[in-house]
Scaffold this motif. Structure first.
Motif, PDB file in Angstrom:
ATOM      1  N   THR A 136       3.185  12.178 -15.088  1.00  0.00           N
ATOM      2  CA  THR A 136       3.175  13.331 -14.175  1.00  0.00           C
ATOM      3  C   THR A 136       2.352  12.992 -12.941  1.00  0.00           C
ATOM      4  O   THR A 136       1.647  13.849 -12.408  1.00  0.00           O
ATOM      5  N   GLY A 137       2.462  11.755 -12.481  1.00  0.00           N
ATOM      6  CA  GLY A 137       1.639  11.274 -11.373  1.00  0.00           C
ATOM      7  C   GLY A 137       2.205  11.583 -10.004  1.00  0.00           C
ATOM      8  O   GLY A 137       2.905  12.585  -9.801  1.00  0.00           O
ATOM      9  N   ILE A 138       1.920  10.684  -9.061  1.00  0.00           N
ATOM     10  CA  ILE A 138       2.237  10.950  -7.649  1.00  0.00           C
ATOM     11  C   ILE A 138       3.728  10.845  -7.356  1.00  0.00           C
ATOM     12  O   ILE A 138       4.213  11.402  -6.375  1.00  0.00           O
ATOM     13  N   GLY A 139       4.484  10.140  -8.188  1.00  0.00           N
ATOM     14  CA  GLY A 139       5.926  10.003  -7.959  1.00  0.00           C
ATOM     15  C   GLY A 139       6.247   8.979  -6.881  1.00  0.00           C
ATOM     16  O   GLY A 139       5.364   8.438  -6.200  1.00  0.00           O
ATOM     17  N   ILE A 140       7.556   8.729  -6.718  1.00  0.00           N
ATOM     18  CA  ILE A 140       8.039   7.722  -5.775  1.00  0.00           C
ATOM     19  C   ILE A 140       9.118   8.342  -4.904  1.00  0.00           C
ATOM     20  O   ILE A 140      10.049   8.955  -5.430  1.00  0.00           O
ATOM     21  N   SER A 177       7.106  10.118 -12.559  1.00  0.00           N
ATOM     22  CA  SER A 177       8.156   9.105 -12.668  1.00  0.00           C
ATOM     23  C   SER A 177       8.487   8.867 -14.131  1.00  0.00           C
ATOM     24  O   SER A 177       7.684   9.129 -15.029  1.00  0.00           O
ATOM     25  N   SER A 178       9.699   8.326 -14.337  1.00  0.00           N
ATOM     26  CA  SER A 178      10.146   7.994 -15.691  1.00  0.00           C
ATOM     27  C   SER A 178      10.847   6.646 -15.645  1.00  0.00           C
ATOM     28  O   SER A 178      11.855   6.486 -14.954  1.00  0.00           O
ATOM     29  N   PHE A 179      10.299   5.658 -16.362  1.00  0.00           N
ATOM     30  CA  PHE A 179      10.885   4.328 -16.451  1.00  0.00           C
ATOM     31  C   PHE A 179      11.541   4.168 -17.822  1.00  0.00           C
ATOM     32  O   PHE A 179      10.954   4.547 -18.846  1.00  0.00           O
ATOM     33  N   THR A 180      12.740   3.616 -17.818  1.00  0.00           N
ATOM     34  CA  THR A 180      13.482   3.393 -19.062  1.00  0.00           C
ATOM     35  C   THR A 180      13.798   1.913 -19.185  1.00  0.00           C
ATOM     36  O   THR A 180      14.412   1.323 -18.287  1.00  0.00           O
ATOM     37  N   VAL A 181      13.369   1.320 -20.292  1.00  0.00           N
ATOM     38  CA  VAL A 181      13.690  -0.070 -20.605  1.00  0.00           C
ATOM     39  C   VAL A 181      14.711  -0.061 -21.730  1.00  0.00           C
ATOM     40  O   VAL A 181      14.448   0.464 -22.816  1.00  0.00           O
ATOM     41  N   ARG A 182      15.881  -0.623 -21.468  1.00  0.00           N
ATOM     42  CA  ARG A 182      16.968  -0.629 -22.436  1.00  0.00           C
ATOM     43  C   ARG A 182      17.265  -2.085 -22.822  1.00  0.00           C
ATOM     44  O   ARG A 182      17.619  -2.896 -21.972  1.00  0.00           O
ATOM     45  N   ILE A 227      -0.671   5.206 -15.892  1.00  0.00           N
ATOM     46  CA  ILE A 227      -2.034   5.760 -15.965  1.00  0.00           C
ATOM     47  C   ILE A 227      -2.740   5.608 -14.623  1.00  0.00           C
ATOM     48  O   ILE A 227      -3.472   6.508 -14.179  1.00  0.00           O
ATOM     49  N   LYS A 228      -2.518   4.477 -13.939  1.00  0.00           N
ATOM     50  CA  LYS A 228      -3.195   4.229 -12.665  1.00  0.00           C
ATOM     51  C   LYS A 228      -2.819   5.262 -11.611  1.00  0.00           C
ATOM     52  O   LYS A 228      -3.657   5.686 -10.810  1.00  0.00           O
ATOM     53  N   PHE A 229      -1.533   5.683 -11.600  1.00  0.00           N
ATOM     54  CA  PHE A 229      -1.067   6.605 -10.575  1.00  0.00           C
ATOM     55  C   PHE A 229      -1.047   8.056 -11.047  1.00  0.00           C
ATOM     56  O   PHE A 229      -0.396   8.900 -10.434  1.00  0.00           O
ATOM     57  N   THR A 230      -1.729   8.348 -12.158  1.00  0.00           N
ATOM     58  CA  THR A 230      -1.776   9.715 -12.688  1.00  0.00           C
ATOM     59  C   THR A 230      -3.223  10.143 -12.839  1.00  0.00           C
ATOM     60  O   THR A 230      -4.039   9.411 -13.407  1.00  0.00           O
TER      61      THR A 230
END
Length: 473
Positions: free
Chosen positions: A391-395, A449-454, A365-368
């Motif tokens: 859908t923010g600034i990306g890395i 960006s997309s973070f996945t926690v497995r 949320i902070k970077f979007t």
């Protein structure tokens, strides 16, 4: 006598004739130098022999001797071509084969075992052994002995071999054979010593470099031990100071809440209430930073204990979403949930899972701005996965690994524009690893960006203490 610097320059010039693949190994390099030296010595000796051979009185014998020696010299030079092609075995055996043909012809035409050049067969196993290796040396030794033995047996059995030498010619040829053999043996000995000295110099240089490398390794090991000790001291200090700072901060937060309540009851103090709320917000921000530092140091020291319980991850994600709805509205973001219905309960530390999700959703949320943040939940009988997409600034691709380092953000410009300490993702990765899972990230600049926690569905206490290696900060 030639001094050593001149000899080394000469050896360097000769070494240019050796192909690179033979120069890489010290043994093949030395054998190649010896092969070139032997070719040169044979050429010099053979050329020198042309003078006494041209003085032979018998025309037929003189023609045979000159043709034989000259042909052998020309054919022997092909050994340089074989050496250039990188075949020491072929070069050495070619040289020995040409010499053998010349010597055998001279022996058969000059009286058999009494021939002056019979002694020259003793050179063949020496040459072959030095250039082509021990097996070739043994083979040519057998061939030489068998040739002399065959001639002796044949002559002892009554076979007459032609003897075109008169007494004066025999003496001259014997002198030439003995002199040539002595020169070649002396040449090989001197050349072998020269190359051995060069090898000794290289070994001494390598030994000095190795000693220097060992000293550097010892210094590096000592520095590493000091760094480990400093890192342990740092962790202990931060853990202690974090506890010491949290106590007064909690008091400040509590009293600020009481002051706000008191001012609200009195009325007419809206400006003061806003100021006290800023103090309260800053205090909570500082408390969150201290909590992250404390968690990081406890994980580094393997002192963070998990308390697994049964809980529903779908319910946990809904609770986290309710917390962040106001922040999402402030950034004009849409926060959506996509939760699978069949996940059920999992066995994990719910507090730590919530901490990871809060960090990831808060960052998204902070970077979007004016975008979408989506939280998904998926699972199977063995694993469950939490996806946080924005859908923010990306890395940038080259910065993805750095974002998991303590106190690190994407770049300086993002650090100035967006608040934060860079500890959240570092804590997330270590917590997820401690819980037996993994965290992955995919990103594209300007697209999000997309973070996945497995994580496994059930946390099991490891048999050995978990030690997570992190970068010192």
């Amino acid at each position: 006598m030639t001094d050593r610097p001149t000899l080394r320059r000469w050896l360097s010039w000769i070494e240019g004739l050796i192909p690179a693949k033979l120069r890489r190994d010290p043994v093949t390099r030395r054998r190649s130098l010896l092969a070139l030296g032997i070719l040169g010595a044979n050429t010099l000796v053979g050329t020198a022999l042309l003078v006494p051979l041209s003085l032979i009185r018998q025309p037929d014998l003189r023609a045979i001797a000159l043709t034989n020696t000259g042909g052998c010299l020309l054919l022997m030079l092909l050994g340089v071509l074989f050496l250039r092609r990188g075949s020491l075995w072929l070069a050495g055996n070619w040289i020995c084969g040409i010499l053998y043909a010349g010597f055998v012809y001279a022996i058969l035409r000059g009286g058999g075992v009494r021939a002056p050049f019979a002694i020259c067969l003793a050179l063949l196993p020496i040459l072959a052994g030095i250039i082509s290796g021990r097996r070739s040396g043994l083979a040519w030794g057998f061939i030489s002995v068998a040739t002399i033995t065959g001639c002796y047996v044949a002559q002892a059995g009554g076979v007459e071999l032609p003897d075109l030498n008169d007494p004066d010619t025999t003496v001259m040829l014997a002198f030439g054979a003995l002199a040539g053999t002595s020169i070649l043996v002396t040449w090989m000995t001197s050349f072998s010593e020269a190359t051995k000295e060069a090898a000794i110099v290289q070994i001494e240089q390598a030994s000095a470099q190795l000693a220097s490398a060992i000293q550097e390794e010892e210094k590096a090991r000592h520095a590493a031990d000091q760094a480990i000790a400093a890192n342990a001291a740092k962790s202990a200090f931060l853990a202690t100071m974090s506890h010491e700072l949290r106590t007064p901060l909690n008091a400040i937060l509590g009293y600020s809440e009481l002051v706000v309540d008191e001012l609200r009851d009195r009325g007419g103090h809206d400006d003061l209430i806003d100021d006290i709320r800023k103090v309260h917000a800053s205090g909570r921000h500082l408390l969150g930073l201290i909590t992250d530092v404390l968690d990081l140091t406890r994980i580094e020291a393997s002192r963070l204990e998990l308390s697994p319980t049964e809980f529903e991850p779908a319910k946990l994600l809904r609770e986290v979403a309710e917390i962040f709805i106001p922040l999402a509205l402030r950034n004009n973001d849409v926060l959506t949930l996509d939760l699978a219905d069949d996940i059920g309960e999992v066995h994990h530390d719910a507090t730590r899972v919530r901490q990871v999700v809060i960090n990831l959703v808060g960052n998204a949320i902070k970077f979007t701005r004016d975008g979408t943040v989506t939280v998904r939940l998926r699972g199977d009988p063995d694993l469950f996965e939490i996806f946080v997409e924005d859908t923010g600034i990306g890395i940038p691709i080259d910065k993805i690994e750095r974002i998991f380092e303590p106190f690190t953000q994407v770049d300086a410009s993002s650090t100035r524009r967006y608040e934060g300490t860079g500890l959240g993702l570092a804590v997330c990765r270590r917590l997820v690893s401690l819980m037996g899972g993994a965290i992955e990230v995919r990103s594209s600049v300007g697209r999000g960006s997309s973070f996945t926690v497995r994580l496994p569905r059930r946390y099991t206490i490891p048999e050995r203490p978990v030690s997570v290696t992190t970068s010192a900060f």
